[in-house]
Design a protein around this motif. Structure first.
Motif, mmCIF file in Angstrom:
data_model
loop_
_atom_site.group_PDB
_atom_site.id
_atom_site.type_symbol
_atom_site.label_atom_id
_atom_site.label_comp_id
_atom_site.label_asym_id
_atom_site.label_seq_id
_atom_site.Cartn_x
_atom_site.Cartn_y
_atom_site.Cartn_z
ATOM 1 N N TRP A 1 0.729 -1.195 -0.194
ATOM 2 C CA TRP A 1 0.020 0.233 -0.623
ATOM 3 C C TRP A 1 0.766 1.580 0.156
ATOM 4 C CZ3 TRP A 1 -0.410 3.533 3.888
ATOM 5 C CH2 TRP A 1 -1.181 4.600 3.935
ATOM 6 N N THR A 2 1.837 0.847 0.521
ATOM 7 C CA THR A 2 3.111 2.172 0.896
ATOM 8 C C THR A 2 3.294 2.888 -0.770
ATOM 9 O OG1 THR A 2 4.777 0.950 1.836
ATOM 10 C CG2 THR A 2 3.661 2.208 3.095
ATOM 11 N N GLY A 3 3.600 1.914 -1.372
ATOM 12 C CA GLY A 3 4.163 2.304 -2.728
ATOM 13 C C GLY A 3 2.982 3.414 -3.827
ATOM 14 N N ALA A 4 1.840 3.546 -2.824
ATOM 15 C CA ALA A 4 1.054 4.233 -3.616
ATOM 16 C C ALA A 4 2.010 6.122 -3.354
ATOM 17 C CB ALA A 4 -0.215 3.975 -3.711
ATOM 18 N N TRP A 5 1.719 5.870 -1.836
ATOM 19 C CA TRP A 5 2.424 7.286 -2.080
ATOM 20 C C TRP A 5 3.758 7.543 -1.371
ATOM 21 C CZ3 TRP A 5 4.028 8.227 3.013
ATOM 22 C CH2 TRP A 5 3.144 6.852 3.713
ATOM 23 N N LEU A 6 4.043 6.799 -0.900
ATOM 24 C CA LEU A 6 5.933 7.247 -0.236
ATOM 25 C C LEU A 6 6.865 7.622 -1.471
ATOM 26 C CD1 LEU A 6 6.630 6.651 2.618
ATOM 27 C CD2 LEU A 6 7.167 4.603 1.577
ATOM 28 N N MET A 7 6.701 6.663 -3.162
ATOM 29 C CA MET A 7 7.826 7.726 -3.697
ATOM 30 C C MET A 7 7.401 8.711 -3.898
ATOM 31 S SD MET A 7 9.100 5.968 -7.214
ATOM 32 C CE MET A 7 9.509 4.498 -6.261
ATOM 33 N N CYS A 8 5.946 8.957 -3.989
ATOM 34 C CA CYS A 8 5.771 10.601 -4.236
ATOM 35 C C CYS A 8 6.466 11.232 -3.212
ATOM 36 C CB CYS A 8 4.587 10.639 -4.557
ATOM 37 S SG CYS A 8 4.206 9.751 -6.507
#
Length: 198
Positions: free
Chosen positions: A118-125
């Motif tokens: 789930w963190t892949g949806a926002w963490l990199m941004c």
């Protein structure tokens, strides 16, 4: 007509499963709880999702997609990278507060070994925005973007748990979004350059 009914049943199952996974976690949610909450038979459930893992994968994918949409909206704002990072953190907090699908996706990511966290949806941004803010001189030199992002991750995890345990319909300063805003501003107070605004 049959397809519409099948789609409606699938959505009903996903929402019931999200509610149960959010409340009880992956291991603590037997399929019997899901069928009872959805008001369907085990046959109807297994027609759409042959195994519990398939159901959890679908809930996680739905929560991730909702989070991606919220992330995209925050990134479209015509503001500085630091202001976008704040907007993103608040958007995630709002989703966690309002959607059991998103909370379930976050919890399932922690409880299962997942290829698509789930963190892949926002963490990199978030990392990219804070890196740009750092390059612009909006953060203290000794505050690395990675350290700030780590603090944001702790904040989001806390907001997730708060949203899960909060009394429904809480207003004012008790909402997850208000708490996230206060925590972000405190983080920024310690991280921002004193001669720059963000």
């Amino acid at each position: 007509m049959k397809q519409v009914r099948a789609l409606r049943t699938r959505r009903l199952i996903l929402q019931a499963a999200a509610d149960e996974f959010d409340r009880q976690g992956y291991a603590g949610t037997p399929l019997t709880c899901v069928i009872k909450a959805a008001g369907i038979s085990m046959g109807a459930l297994t027609f759409h999702f042959p195994a519990k893992q398939d159901l959890a994968d679908a809930v996680q994918a739905a929560g991730i997609e909702m989070t991606r949409q919220g992330t995209a909206h925050a990134l479209d704002l015509p503001v500085s990278p630091l202001a976008k990072a704040r907007a993103l953190a608040l958007a995630i907090a709002r989703l966690l507060e309002q959607s059991t699908m998103v909370r379930a996706a976050a919890r399932l990511t922690r409880e299962r070994s997942a290829d698509r966290p789930w963190t892949g949806a926002w963490l990199m941004c978030m990392t990219e925005l804070l890196s740009r803010a750092h390059e612009e001189g909006r953060l203290r030199g000794e505050v690395t973007p990675e350290a700030f992002v780590e603090s944001v991750q702790f904040l989001i995890t806390g907001i997730e748990e708060y949203a899960r345990c909060a009394v429904p319909g809480a207003k004012g300063g008790g909402t997850a979004v208000c708490r996230a805003a206060r925590a972000w501003d405190l983080l920024l107070y310690g991280a921002a350059c004193t001669n720059r605004a963000g």
